[in-house]
Design a protein around this motif. Structure first.
Motif, PDB file in Angstrom:
ATOM      1  N   ASP A 102       0.850  -1.108   0.064  1.00 38.40           N
ATOM      2  CA  ASP A 102       0.257   0.245  -0.018  1.00 38.40           C
ATOM      3  C   ASP A 102       1.017   1.556   0.244  1.00 38.40           C
ATOM      4  N   ASN A 181      -8.395   3.702  -0.897  1.00 37.05           N
ATOM      5  CA  ASN A 181      -7.649   3.059   0.128  1.00 37.05           C
ATOM      6  C   ASN A 181      -8.027   2.886   1.340  1.00 37.05           C
ATOM      7  N   TYR A 184     -10.992   0.491   1.397  1.00 35.48           N
ATOM      8  CA  TYR A 184     -10.595  -1.075   0.986  1.00 35.48           C
ATOM      9  C   TYR A 184      -9.935  -1.615   2.348  1.00 35.48           C
ATOM     10  N   ARG A 215      -7.727  -0.261  -6.447  1.00 36.11           N
ATOM     11  CA  ARG A 215      -8.486  -0.900  -5.243  1.00 36.11           C
ATOM     12  C   ARG A 215      -9.688  -1.570  -5.665  1.00 36.11           C
TER      13      ARG A 215
END
Length: 262
Positions: A102, A181, A184, A215
């Motif tokens: 990430d 993100n 997610y 994502r």
């Protein structure tokens, strides 16, 4: 009188003989009964001893079986504990891998601040009037700190706190480049808590709002995992097939292919 005694003498002799014979027969009968009783007692004793031997052997065999089961149970318990440890270690490694990934993805996706704001003469462009009136200017550094704080909670396996932190971040910064993100990872934290229904809703936000974001494909994999966990294998397969159709060149597509083969 002497003549009368002579007449009774043969009768008395005969009676005495009969009594003697009868007594001998009774003695023999008594002797026979004692022998038979002793034989029966002896036979019974033999049978009892045989039964005791059989029961003793069965008891010993049962005890051996119980001991074997205890040893097998201990061995299986050890294997379960080992597998649990390995599973937890694998989950931790996976979390570390995704967190590291990430961070790398964010570095590639987030352009330098100067490239976004600098004009040709080096000055920052003025924000649109309506935008300045509607919302406060964002602070990328503050956003990054908040995001990484939530990510560190996830890395520390504080799943409930992590999910709440990512949810708060997404609400506070809906237009941030880190918002997809955040959704997610919130979905991942909810999935790890087996809150699959909420996780599916969160994953689908990413797919709906940011369909071109990397994502989005990962979120569909998350949806399929939750559907499988909920026992909806048919929907899970449909979702995995959607990954292959919408994102054929993504790493999520490779994952989808592997799962569809099972």
């Amino acid at each position: 009188m002497p003549a009368r005694r002579l007449r009774f003498r043969p009768a008395i002799s005969a009676i005495a003989l009969l009594l003697a014979v009868f007594g001998t027969q009774q003695a023999r009968a008594g002797l026979f009964d004692d022998d038979e009783a002793r034989r029966q007692v002896n036979d019974l004793s033999i049978k009892v001893n045989e039964r005791v031997d059989t029961l003793s052997k069965a008891q010993i065999e049962l005890m051996n079986q119980i001991q074997s089961l205890r040893e097998e149970n201990a061995r299986l318990r050890g294997q379960v504990e080992t597998l649990q440890y390995e599973l937890e270690s694998a989950k931790k490694r996976q979390q570390d891998f995704y967190v590291d990934l990430d961070g790398r993805v964010r570095k590639l996706e987030t352009p330098p601040a100067a490239a976004d704001t600098a004009q040709a003469d080096g000055s920052a462009p003025p924000p649109p009037a309506d935008a300045a009136a509607d919302k406060k200017p964002s602070d990328p550094a503050a956003e990054t700190r908040e995001y990484e704080a939530a990510l560190n909670l996830f890395k520390a396996n504080k799943l409930k706190e992590s999910a709440a932190a990512f949810e708060a971040f997404a609400k506070a910064h809906p237009d941030s480049t880190l918002a997809p993100n955040a959704y997610y990872w919130q979905g991942n934290a909810l999935t790890a808590q087996r809150d699959c229904k909420r996780a599916i809703d969160v994953y689908r936000v990413v797919v709906a709002k940011w369909p071109q974001n990397p994502r989005a494909a990962d979120s569909l994999i998350g949806v399929a995992s939750c559907q499988q966990e909920l026992g909806d294998a048919k929907s899970a397969r449909t979702t995995l097939e959607a990954v292959l159709i919408k994102y054929p060149d993504s790493s999520a597509a490779a994952t989808a292919k592997q799962r569809l083969k099972k």
